[in-house]
Design an enzyme around this catalytic site. Structure first.
Site, PDB file in Angstrom:
ATOM      1  N   GLU A  31      31.736  32.452  34.458  1.00 57.01           N
ATOM      2  CA  GLU A  31      32.952  33.007  33.855  1.00 57.01           C
ATOM      3  C   GLU A  31      34.034  31.946  33.619  1.00 57.01           C
ATOM      4  O   GLU A  31      34.938  32.153  32.820  1.00 57.01           O
ATOM      5  CB  GLU A  31      33.478  34.151  34.726  1.00 57.01           C
ATOM      6  CG  GLU A  31      32.521  35.342  34.685  1.00 57.01           C
ATOM      7  CD  GLU A  31      32.850  36.442  35.691  1.00 57.01           C
ATOM      8  OE1 GLU A  31      32.577  37.608  35.380  1.00 57.01           O
ATOM      9  OE2 GLU A  31      33.373  36.141  36.778  1.00 57.01           O
ATOM     10  N   GLY A  97      31.495  46.219  33.646  1.00 59.78           N
ATOM     11  CA  GLY A  97      30.640  47.305  33.179  1.00 59.78           C
ATOM     12  C   GLY A  97      31.490  48.212  32.291  1.00 59.78           C
ATOM     13  O   GLY A  97      32.544  48.684  32.711  1.00 59.78           O
ATOM     14  N   MET A 206      35.095  44.099  39.887  1.00 57.75           N
ATOM     15  CA  MET A 206      35.232  44.045  41.343  1.00 57.75           C
ATOM     16  C   MET A 206      36.403  43.184  41.841  1.00 57.75           C
ATOM     17  O   MET A 206      36.481  42.930  43.038  1.00 57.75           O
ATOM     18  CB  MET A 206      33.900  43.557  41.951  1.00 57.75           C
ATOM     19  CG  MET A 206      32.734  44.448  41.569  1.00 57.75           C
ATOM     20  SD  MET A 206      31.115  43.816  42.063  1.00 57.75           S
ATOM     21  CE  MET A 206      31.216  43.967  43.833  1.00 57.75           C
ATOM     22  N   GLU A 207      37.287  42.762  40.935  1.00 62.04           N
ATOM     23  CA  GLU A 207      38.379  41.867  41.372  1.00 62.04           C
ATOM     24  C   GLU A 207      39.759  42.208  40.808  1.00 62.04           C
ATOM     25  O   GLU A 207      40.781  41.991  41.489  1.00 62.04           O
ATOM     26  CB  GLU A 207      38.076  40.402  40.949  1.00 62.04           C
ATOM     27  CG  GLU A 207      36.842  39.792  41.568  1.00 62.04           C
ATOM     28  CD  GLU A 207      35.546  40.163  40.841  1.00 62.04           C
ATOM     29  OE1 GLU A 207      35.628  40.510  39.637  1.00 62.04           O
ATOM     30  OE2 GLU A 207      34.473  40.131  41.452  1.00 62.04           O
ATOM     31  N   ASP A 230      27.424  45.061  30.536  1.00 68.13           N
ATOM     32  CA  ASP A 230      26.550  46.230  30.741  1.00 68.13           C
ATOM     33  C   ASP A 230      27.412  47.482  30.643  1.00 68.13           C
ATOM     34  O   ASP A 230      28.614  47.395  30.409  1.00 68.13           O
ATOM     35  CB  ASP A 230      25.896  46.144  32.128  1.00 68.13           C
ATOM     36  CG  ASP A 230      26.937  46.072  33.243  1.00 68.13           C
ATOM     37  OD1 ASP A 230      27.346  47.132  33.725  1.00 68.13           O
ATOM     38  OD2 ASP A 230      27.372  44.962  33.614  1.00 68.13           O
TER      39      ASP A 230
HETATM   40  N1  ADE Z   1      30.713  43.445  36.526  1.00 67.04           N
HETATM   41  C1  ADE Z   1      29.855  43.472  35.487  1.00 67.04           C
HETATM   42  N2  ADE Z   1      29.202  44.638  35.436  1.00 67.04           N
HETATM   43  C2  ADE Z   1      29.647  45.369  36.493  1.00 67.04           C
HETATM   44  C3  ADE Z   1      29.338  46.649  36.986  1.00 67.04           C
HETATM   45  N3  ADE Z   1      28.432  47.417  36.386  1.00 67.04           N
HETATM   46  N4  ADE Z   1      29.980  47.085  38.097  1.00 67.04           N
HETATM   47  C4  ADE Z   1      30.890  46.293  38.711  1.00 67.04           C
HETATM   48  N5  ADE Z   1      31.207  45.067  38.292  1.00 67.04           N
HETATM   49  C5  ADE Z   1      30.606  44.606  37.187  1.00 67.04           C
END
Ligand code: ADE
Length: 263
Positions: A31, A97, A206-207, A230
């Site tokens: 990243e 995501g 997640m951050e 995704d």
């Molecule tokens: N980062 C990329 N894809 C993710 C997902 N599905 N859940 C959490 N963090 C992500």
């Protein structure tokens, strides 16, 4: 004497302003790779177990770091960053995501607001999310943390000029909206739907909200830029592996364009 004092004050003020840097953070090596490759006059310093890369990008003084995955790592990294550098603003870049049924892998989400979706309580009725708490413990009843309005405006305008890498044979679209953060890699149709309906979140990662929380506490203007690797659904892990490279690149391209537009 008065003139000398005034001169010293002005020199001191401009020196401290010029010592300020824009912080650029990502959770993973991929990243931040393009940002590091494009950097001029790179110098590495290590503090608190984290490598910080100082230099210039698009003529701006920046410091780049890898925050690590999850809320604890990214909060720790932000704390070490702000203790050791004078930060004028912070841009978080990376993948996420996608949650909006309209958003496909490759699409980008500019974070207008961040929410920690896994901070709350569980009782007989199940889980409910709580607003974030100030360090002092006082009521600071914000469930959603707003990103900086100027950075949001600049990001939206910069996004229109960026040439993005096509993903899955299509040109990425750019959305602005809520980003939901939790310590969970979401790979579940049900959880993805819950995040979209409960918080109107367009992406999950997640951050972001952890970094936003600290920036909010310290009054540092911030923005979170995410590119969907995704759709946080049952195929998320497979799509993540497939698209994390180009999606990271697109998010970094947008960051470079934002830096180009910042004053
Ligand atoms: N980062 C990329 N894809 C993710 C997902 N599905 N859940 C959490 N963090 C992500």
């Amino acid at each position: 004497m008065k003139k000398l004092l005034l001169l010293l004050l002005i020199v001191g003020f401009s020196l401290s302003a010029s010592a300020q840097r824009i912080a650029l953070m990502g959770a993973l090596d991929q990243e931040i790779a393009i940002l590091l490759d494009s950097m001029q006059g790179q110098k590495k310093v290590s503090r608190g177990g984290i490598d910080f890369y100082k230099g210039k990008l698009k003529g701006k003084k920046v410091v780049i770091l890898k925050a690590g995955v999850g809320k604890v790592n990214s909060a720790y990294s932000t704390a070490v960053l702000t203790e050791n550098f004078k930060i004028s603003s912070l841009i978080f870049t990376g993948v996420a995501g996608g949650l909006d049924p309209e958003a496909l892998p490759g699409d980008l989400v500019i974070g207008e607001k961040l929410v920690q979706y896994d901070f709350g309580k569980v009782d007989s009725l199940g889980f409910s999310v709580s607003p974030f708490r100030k360090l002092s413990g006082g009521a600071h009843d914000e469930l959603f943390i707003d990103s900086d309005k100027d950075l949001l405006r600049i990001s939206e305008s910069a996004a229109q000029k960026v040439v993005f890498v096509p993903i899955a044979n299509r040109q990425p679209k750019v959305f602005s909206g809520v980003i939901a953060t939790g310590d969970i890699f979401v790979s579940s149709n049900e959880k993805a739907k819950w995040l979209y309906t409960e918080f109107e979140a367009l992406a999950t990662e997640m951050e972001g909200a952890a970094v936003a929380h600290i920036c909010r506490t310290l009054d540092i203007p911030f923005i979170v830029i995410r590119s969907c690797s995704d759709n946080a659904n049952n195929h998320a892990r497979m799509n993540f592996n497939q698209f994390v490279g180009p999606a990271s690149e697109n998010s970094a391209r947008l960051v470079l364009a934002i830096l180009g537009q910042m004053e």
